[in-house]
Design an enzyme around this catalytic site. Structure first.
Site, PDB file in Angstrom:
ATOM      1  N   SER A  13     -11.177 -22.370  61.483  1.00  0.00           N
ATOM      2  CA  SER A  13     -11.446 -22.810  60.449  1.00  0.00           C
ATOM      3  C   SER A  13     -12.018 -22.202  58.857  1.00  0.00           C
ATOM      4  O   SER A  13     -11.225 -21.825  57.641  1.00  0.00           O
ATOM      5  CB  SER A  13     -10.878 -24.101  60.118  1.00  0.00           C
ATOM      6  OG  SER A  13     -11.626 -24.755  59.969  1.00  0.00           O
ATOM      7  N   ARG A  87     -23.047 -19.940  69.744  1.00  0.00           N
ATOM      8  CA  ARG A  87     -24.718 -19.542  70.224  1.00  0.00           C
ATOM      9  C   ARG A  87     -25.655 -19.324  69.734  1.00  0.00           C
ATOM     10  O   ARG A  87     -25.487 -19.699  68.342  1.00  0.00           O
ATOM     11  CB  ARG A  87     -24.177 -18.378  71.394  1.00  0.00           C
ATOM     12  CG  ARG A  87     -22.726 -17.761  71.897  1.00  0.00           C
ATOM     13  CD  ARG A  87     -22.245 -18.598  73.194  1.00  0.00           C
ATOM     14  NE  ARG A  87     -24.179 -18.099  74.452  1.00  0.00           N
ATOM     15  CZ  ARG A  87     -23.772 -19.325  75.358  1.00  0.00           C
ATOM     16  NH1 ARG A  87     -22.926 -20.465  75.853  1.00  0.00           N
ATOM     17  NH2 ARG A  87     -24.744 -18.719  76.186  1.00  0.00           N
ATOM     18  N   ILE A  88     -27.277 -19.609  70.465  1.00  0.00           N
ATOM     19  CA  ILE A  88     -28.412 -19.734  70.815  1.00  0.00           C
ATOM     20  C   ILE A  88     -28.163 -18.793  70.184  1.00  0.00           C
ATOM     21  O   ILE A  88     -28.398 -17.924  70.833  1.00  0.00           O
ATOM     22  CB  ILE A  88     -29.042 -20.507  70.994  1.00  0.00           C
ATOM     23  CG1 ILE A  88     -28.609 -22.386  70.749  1.00  0.00           C
ATOM     24  CG2 ILE A  88     -30.455 -20.665  70.203  1.00  0.00           C
ATOM     25  CD1 ILE A  88     -29.895 -23.249  71.389  1.00  0.00           C
ATOM     26  N   LEU A  89     -28.949 -18.321  69.069  1.00  0.00           N
ATOM     27  CA  LEU A  89     -29.644 -16.641  68.331  1.00  0.00           C
ATOM     28  C   LEU A  89     -30.959 -16.858  69.039  1.00  0.00           C
ATOM     29  O   LEU A  89     -31.899 -17.487  68.661  1.00  0.00           O
ATOM     30  CB  LEU A  89     -28.831 -16.106  67.206  1.00  0.00           C
ATOM     31  CG  LEU A  89     -27.367 -16.162  67.324  1.00  0.00           C
ATOM     32  CD1 LEU A  89     -26.821 -16.045  65.807  1.00  0.00           C
ATOM     33  CD2 LEU A  89     -26.530 -15.390  67.914  1.00  0.00           C
ATOM     34  N   ASN A 103     -25.777 -20.236  57.549  1.00  0.00           N
ATOM     35  CA  ASN A 103     -24.850 -20.742  58.874  1.00  0.00           C
ATOM     36  C   ASN A 103     -24.496 -21.892  58.201  1.00  0.00           C
ATOM     37  O   ASN A 103     -24.436 -22.961  57.054  1.00  0.00           O
ATOM     38  CB  ASN A 103     -25.539 -21.486  59.939  1.00  0.00           C
ATOM     39  CG  ASN A 103     -24.913 -22.299  61.428  1.00  0.00           C
ATOM     40  OD1 ASN A 103     -23.932 -21.782  61.727  1.00  0.00           O
ATOM     41  ND2 ASN A 103     -25.990 -23.530  61.190  1.00  0.00           N
ATOM     42  N   HIS A 105     -22.906 -26.011  59.072  1.00  0.00           N
ATOM     43  CA  HIS A 105     -23.663 -27.000  60.434  1.00  0.00           C
ATOM     44  C   HIS A 105     -22.633 -28.677  59.294  1.00  0.00           C
ATOM     45  O   HIS A 105     -23.206 -28.696  58.561  1.00  0.00           O
ATOM     46  CB  HIS A 105     -25.096 -27.138  60.662  1.00  0.00           C
ATOM     47  CG  HIS A 105     -25.596 -28.012  61.373  1.00  0.00           C
ATOM     48  ND1 HIS A 105     -25.036 -27.746  61.856  1.00  0.00           N
ATOM     49  CD2 HIS A 105     -25.946 -29.909  61.068  1.00  0.00           C
ATOM     50  CE1 HIS A 105     -25.647 -28.815  63.147  1.00  0.00           C
ATOM     51  NE2 HIS A 105     -26.180 -30.075  62.298  1.00  0.00           N
ATOM     52  N   THR A 137     -32.593 -19.431  60.395  1.00  0.00           N
ATOM     53  CA  THR A 137     -34.654 -19.376  60.591  1.00  0.00           C
ATOM     54  C   THR A 137     -34.799 -19.202  62.116  1.00  0.00           C
ATOM     55  O   THR A 137     -33.404 -19.926  62.767  1.00  0.00           O
ATOM     56  CB  THR A 137     -35.189 -19.996  59.739  1.00  0.00           C
ATOM     57  OG1 THR A 137     -34.952 -21.352  60.193  1.00  0.00           O
ATOM     58  CG2 THR A 137     -35.478 -19.946  58.827  1.00  0.00           C
ATOM     59  N   ASP A 141     -31.260 -25.259  63.432  1.00  0.00           N
ATOM     60  CA  ASP A 141     -30.684 -25.413  61.717  1.00  0.00           C
ATOM     61  C   ASP A 141     -31.891 -26.688  60.882  1.00  0.00           C
ATOM     62  O   ASP A 141     -31.714 -27.272  59.733  1.00  0.00           O
ATOM     63  CB  ASP A 141     -29.943 -27.086  62.583  1.00  0.00           C
ATOM     64  CG  ASP A 141     -28.798 -26.439  63.282  1.00  0.00           C
ATOM     65  OD1 ASP A 141     -28.372 -25.649  63.175  1.00  0.00           O
ATOM     66  OD2 ASP A 141     -28.360 -27.494  64.350  1.00  0.00           O
ATOM     67  N   GLU A 170     -16.413 -28.390  54.610  1.00  0.00           N
ATOM     68  CA  GLU A 170     -16.605 -27.385  54.987  1.00  0.00           C
ATOM     69  C   GLU A 170     -15.837 -26.227  54.440  1.00  0.00           C
ATOM     70  O   GLU A 170     -16.627 -25.141  53.811  1.00  0.00           O
ATOM     71  CB  GLU A 170     -16.522 -27.137  56.286  1.00  0.00           C
ATOM     72  CG  GLU A 170     -17.352 -28.249  57.251  1.00  0.00           C
ATOM     73  CD  GLU A 170     -17.677 -27.684  58.377  1.00  0.00           C
ATOM     74  OE1 GLU A 170     -17.899 -27.282  58.605  1.00  0.00           O
ATOM     75  OE2 GLU A 170     -18.231 -28.874  59.402  1.00  0.00           O
TER      76      GLU A 170
HETATM   77  C1  GAR Z   1     -17.480 -26.619  62.218  1.00  0.00           C
HETATM   78  O1  GAR Z   1     -17.469 -28.324  61.986  1.00  0.00           O
HETATM   79  C2  GAR Z   1     -18.702 -26.206  61.851  1.00  0.00           C
HETATM   80  O2  GAR Z   1     -20.027 -26.526  60.863  1.00  0.00           O
HETATM   81  C3  GAR Z   1     -19.380 -26.740  63.541  1.00  0.00           C
HETATM   82  O3  GAR Z   1     -18.681 -25.779  64.125  1.00  0.00           O
HETATM   83  C4  GAR Z   1     -17.470 -26.096  63.429  1.00  0.00           C
HETATM   84  C5  GAR Z   1     -15.858 -24.585  63.739  1.00  0.00           C
HETATM   85  O4  GAR Z   1     -15.066 -25.204  63.506  1.00  0.00           O
HETATM   86  N1  GAR Z   1     -20.445 -26.321  63.396  1.00  0.00           N
HETATM   87  C6  GAR Z   1     -21.203 -25.818  64.319  1.00  0.00           C
HETATM   88  O5  GAR Z   1     -21.808 -26.934  64.800  1.00  0.00           O
HETATM   89  C7  GAR Z   1     -22.866 -24.657  64.090  1.00  0.00           C
HETATM   90  N2  GAR Z   1     -24.223 -25.942  64.843  1.00  0.00           N
HETATM   91  P1  GAR Z   1     -14.673 -24.127  62.690  1.00  0.00           P
HETATM   92  O6  GAR Z   1     -13.801 -23.280  63.697  1.00  0.00           O
HETATM   93  O7  GAR Z   1     -12.986 -24.278  62.297  1.00  0.00           O
HETATM   94  O8  GAR Z   1     -14.507 -23.185  61.622  1.00  0.00           O
END
Ligand code: GAR
Length: 206
Positions: A13, A87-89, A103, A105, A137, A141, A170
């Site tokens: 999304s 995935r952790i890079l 990113n 978060h 980095t 996070d 977001e």
């Molecule tokens: C989002 O809430 C994003 O912030 C989170 O995964 C969801 C993805 O939703 N990301 C993390 O947790 C990264 N650590 P989406 O696929 O609908 O964008």
């Protein structure tokens, strides 16, 4: 004009919000580590080039990161945006794309880094929760913060209801942050982000 790479793992999304934003880029490429990611279908339906690099086919992070790097290098991106990329890079990857890897978060960092942020926020009893766009980095996070949006935690919230409220925000702040970046308005000094003449978008009022 610039080129943007978006990395996804799931529903996509945030990726869709970026695609909807009509960003000033000549090319967008979407890459997923998950062949079943629903976001891939959304991207394909909009004629966006997609690639799948299934992490399960790689024996370790280094070889997975190398395959990812090969595809990304071919795109010559000015920005790589992680949008629900789970995935952790590795440090080599992060260092290669430093200053052009961001990113989103689902928490107000530095609170609740890592997973299950909404459940943990409820467990801690915080009254305000939210989301953060930040540079990536090597420390998970923890990179310089570009933009955040806050939402209230309401009585009776579940991780799902709170998460949905955060996700709405977001979708507003990620396109904004990417636009600022592509317009060359973002500078980072001493781990802090400065946005030149930022006109803040309106987030939802409560
Ligand atoms: C989002 O809430 C994003 O912030 C989170 O995964 C969801 C993805 O939703 N990301 C993390 O947790 C990264 N650590 P989406 O696929 O609908 O964008």
């Amino acid at each position: 004009m610039e080129s943007l790479v978006i990395l996804i793992s799931g529903q996509g999304s945030n990726m869709r919000a970026l695609l909807d934003a009509k960003l000033p880029v000549k090319r967008i490429t979407v890459i997923s580590n998950n062949p079943a990611a629903a976001g891939l279908e959304i991207a394909r339906s909009r004629n966006i080039t997609t690639h799948v690099i299934d992490h399960r086919l790689y024996s370790d992070r280094t070889t997975f990161d190398a395959a990812l790097t090969e595809i990304i290098e071919a795109c010559q991106p000015s920005l790589v945006a992680l949008a629900g990329f789970m995935r952790i890079l590795g440090d080599n990857f992060v260092n290669r794309y430093q200053k052009r890897l961001i990113n989103i978060h689902p928490s107000l960092l530095p609170a609740f880094s890592g997973l299950n942020t909404h459940a943990r926020a409820l467990q801690e009893g915080v009254r305000i929760h939210g989301c953060t766009v930040h540079f990536v980095t090597p420390q998970l996070d923890h990179g310089p913060i570009i933009i955040q949006a806050a939402v209230p935690v309401l009585t009776g919230d579940t991780p799902e209801t709170l998460g949905a409220r955060v996700l709405q925000q977001e979708h507003l702040i990620y396109p904004q942050a990417v636009r600022w970046f592509l317009e060359g308005r973002i500078t980072v000094a001493h781990g802090r982000v400065l946005v030149q003449s930022a006109t803040h978008i309106k987030t939802k009022q409560y």
